[in-house]
Design an enzyme around this catalytic site. Structure first.
Site, PDB file in Angstrom:
ATOM      1  N   ARG A 145       3.885   5.189   4.184  1.00 46.82           N
ATOM      2  CA  ARG A 145       5.208   4.754   4.275  1.00 46.82           C
ATOM      3  C   ARG A 145       6.270   5.617   3.261  1.00 46.82           C
ATOM      4  O   ARG A 145       7.550   5.232   3.461  1.00 46.82           O
ATOM      5  CB  ARG A 145       5.160   3.259   4.026  1.00 46.82           C
ATOM      6  N   LYS A 156      -9.930   6.595  -2.337  1.00 46.14           N
ATOM      7  CA  LYS A 156     -10.974   5.856  -1.366  1.00 46.14           C
ATOM      8  C   LYS A 156     -12.191   5.979  -1.392  1.00 46.14           C
ATOM      9  O   LYS A 156     -12.758   6.850  -2.292  1.00 46.14           O
ATOM     10  CB  LYS A 156     -10.569   6.534   0.262  1.00 46.14           C
TER      11      LYS A 156
HETATM   12  N1  BES Z   1      -4.050   6.494   6.424  1.00 51.72           N
HETATM   13  C1  BES Z   1      -4.233   5.385   5.714  1.00 51.72           C
HETATM   14  C2  BES Z   1      -4.892   4.398   6.978  1.00 51.72           C
HETATM   15  C3  BES Z   1      -5.868   4.494   7.892  1.00 51.72           C
HETATM   16  C4  BES Z   1      -7.037   3.914   7.598  1.00 51.72           C
HETATM   17  C5  BES Z   1      -5.671   5.203   8.829  1.00 51.72           C
HETATM   18  C6  BES Z   1      -8.135   3.984   8.337  1.00 51.72           C
HETATM   19  C7  BES Z   1      -6.729   5.309   9.859  1.00 51.72           C
HETATM   20  C8  BES Z   1      -8.094   4.835   9.468  1.00 51.72           C
HETATM   21  C9  BES Z   1      -3.219   4.918   5.054  1.00 51.72           C
HETATM   22  O1  BES Z   1      -2.657   5.790   4.201  1.00 51.72           O
HETATM   23  C10 BES Z   1      -3.977   3.968   3.997  1.00 51.72           C
HETATM   24  O2  BES Z   1      -4.675   4.374   3.150  1.00 51.72           O
HETATM   25  N2  BES Z   1      -3.563   2.539   3.983  1.00 51.72           N
HETATM   26  C11 BES Z   1      -3.897   1.569   3.195  1.00 51.72           C
HETATM   27  C12 BES Z   1      -2.835   0.767   2.815  1.00 51.72           C
HETATM   28  C13 BES Z   1      -3.250  -0.282   1.739  1.00 51.72           C
HETATM   29  C14 BES Z   1      -3.600   0.321   0.325  1.00 51.72           C
HETATM   30  C15 BES Z   1      -2.125  -1.120   1.486  1.00 51.72           C
HETATM   31  C16 BES Z   1      -5.141   0.748   4.010  1.00 51.72           C
HETATM   32  O3  BES Z   1      -4.797   0.640   5.278  1.00 51.72           O
HETATM   33  O4  BES Z   1      -6.183   0.578   3.364  1.00 51.72           O
HETATM   34 MN    MN Z   2      -3.600   6.196   2.258  1.00 51.61          MN
END
Ligand code: BES
Ligand code: MN
Ligand code: ZN
Length: 493
Positions: free
Chosen positions: A344, A270
């Site tokens: 997931r 990230k």
């Molecule tokens: N933990 C994150 C989702 C999240 C983002 C929670 C911001 C709270 C605040 C999750 O694991 C994630 O990174 N999801 C990705 C999925 C994508 C790679 C398909 C996302 O939401 O960008």
């Molecule tokens: Mn994630």
């Protein structure tokens, strides 16, 4: 901070604050009229001199009033006809919030004509508003710390209020447990530490088992283990059982939580900006743990299980790579296109395990699963997905009374193809369109048609700034109240 119930005739002492209500149209409640009379008409005089209408959010604050106590707060409570239990809870929380750092030690809440249940609801509001996470603050100025030590709530039937309050207190403790877990930084709260804190709940009568990586390897949980393989912290699966139903063998209801104690994204790392927020990527598991705390605390007459998938998602020489293919406990294979879509993967194995082992009546999972849920719903609504209309409607109903907003989103079969993979049974991302939906469709493949609901709580697990008086800035504890209400109203014998 401690709560006491007192008779409406009990006077606020010297040095105490007194809080009373006024409704829309500057309509003084009975206790506000009495306070006005005691203060020689100061309240009605202030109303004539200003623009106080009794609307929510307004207040009149009197220092050293004539009459009772050392401070008098008249709170606007909105229209009297719309003053329901939730408004009452919020009014009590607002009164506490307005006076918590006043320097005074005692607050008397005297809202006219409260039933014992309502008094307990006011107590809940105060307790939730009084939550603080101050474990790591060593230099806070004394004047910034809350001064209120005792909150007295006026109620006709004190004994009945005390009895009703046992459930309120249990609920507030469970919410606080969740908020603590979510607030802890990831250097302190990693999977094993989370598991230890859950294990400690055995003192409440819960049964807790912790599965380590060896046990999970044996079970074939390749998806969950793949997420944790880049971390030096060992992954854990916590299994919590509460057997409160008359028949301890009756099929339980089940809750499953995403517990990513820190989500860097892994190799699909990230951006730095805001990454610190990912310490609360265990909010789903935190809520399930808090719910189990409440059920045990109030000795709920239900059999319930909580399954928490606890992992840390880190980049490392041993981390999972984009393109890796993992085999889940179900036997289905997944191509990991993006290591940041890890929640997931964790839930796939946790859901499958839960269903196989416990044959529950239904499963509800909670997860800070997708940023897309925040884009779709903003900061107040969690996303609800379900293969069962009755369960979905029960959740929507419960969400209203507890002010934990939910919005249902669809599970269209036509979108399934977005997670088709060339190399495996499915891939772990479905592209940007409907990102929360394809995540939910992925999860649905691991529930074997069992009634199931998925709550994407990415929007609601954390609030800064908070807009609700019962939720201080930071961890909200979202989900605990909602699920406790669902259980209390529909699943207890
Ligand atoms: N933990 C994150 C989702 C999240 C983002 C929670 C911001 C709270 C605040 C999750 O694991 C994630 O990174 N999801 C990705 C999925 C994508 C790679 C398909 C996302 O939401 O960008
Ligand atoms: Mn994630
Ligand atoms: Zn995550």
């Amino acid at each position: 901070m401690k709560i006491e119930f007192v008779a409406p005739s009990a006077a606020a002492g010297e040095g105490d604050a007194l809080a009373v209500l006024a409704f829309e149209g500057a309509l003084l409640s009975e206790s506000a009229s009495a306070a006005d009379a005691a203060a020689g008409g100061a309240v009605s005089q202030a109303i004539r001199a200003g623009r106080f209408t009794g609307a929510k959010g307004q207040s009149l604050d009197f220092l050293a009033p004539r009459g009772e106590g050392s401070r008098l707060l008249v709170l606007g409570a909105g229209a009297e006809a719309a003053f329901d239990d939730l408004a009452l809870e919020h009014a009590a929380a607002t009164a506490y919030g307005a006076l918590k750092t006043s320097g005074l030690k005692t607050l008397m809440i005297r809202f006219s004509g409260l039933s014992p249940k309502q008094a307990a609801r006011a107590a809940l509001g105060v307790r939730l508003a009084a939550y603080r996470f101050d474990r790591y603050r060593t230099k806070e100025k004394p004047e910034a710390k809350p001064s209120i030590e005792t909150v007295k709530i006026a109620v006709e039937n004190v004994a009945a209020a005390r009895k009703a309050d046992v459930e309120s207190a249990a609920l507030a403790e469970g919410v606080a447990f969740t908020r603590d877990l979510v607030s802890e930084p990831a250097n302190i709260l990693y999977p094993e530490e989370f598991a230890r804190r859950v294990k400690a709940l055995e003192r409440l009568g819960l049964e807790v088992e912790i599965l380590d990586e060896k046990a999970m390897t044996k079970l074939g949980m390749g998806a969950l283990l793949g997420v944790g393989q880049g971390s030096v912290r060992e992954s854990q699966l916590a299994v919590i059982q509460w057997k409160g139903a008359p028949n301890s063998k009756a099929a339980p209801i089940a809750f499953v939580g995403k517990g990513v104690t820190f989500d860097t994204g892994g190799i699909s790392i990230k951006p730095a900006d805001g990454m610190e927020d990912m310490k609360w990527d265990m909010g789903g598991a935190g809520a399930v743990a808090g719910l189990m705390h409440v059920l045990a605390g109030r000795k709920a007459k239900v059999n319930a299980v909580g399954v928490l998938g606890l992992v840390e998602n880190m980049p490392d020489g041993n981390a999972q790579r984009p393109g890796d293919i993992v085999t889940t406990m179900s036997g289905q294979t997944v191509e990991v296109i993006n290591t940041d879509a890890e929640g997931r993967l964790v839930l796939a194995d946790a859901l499958w395990y839960c269903n196989e082992r416990f044959k529950p009546q239904f499963m509800i999972d909670l997860a800070t699963l997708t940023g897309a849920a925040i884009i779709a719903l903003g900061n107040d609504y969690a996303g609800l997905f379900s293969n069962d209309d009755a369960l979905a409607n029960a959740l929507l109903e419960a969400s209203k009374t507890e002010a934990e907003p939910l919005w249902r989103l669809p599970l269209p079969a036509a979108y399934e193809k977005q997670i088709d993979s060339l190399a495996a049974d499915m891939k772990n991302v479905g592209g940007r369109p409907g990102g929360s939906i394809t995540a939910a469709l992925f999860l649905q493949r691991f529930v074997s048609g069992k009634p199931w609901a998925h709550l994407d709580i990415a929007p609601t697990a954390w609030k800064k700034p908070s807009t609700v008086p019962t939720i201080p800035d930071g961890a909200t504890g979202y989900g605990v109240r909602l699920l406790n209400r669902l259980v209390a109203e529909r699943y207890e014998d």
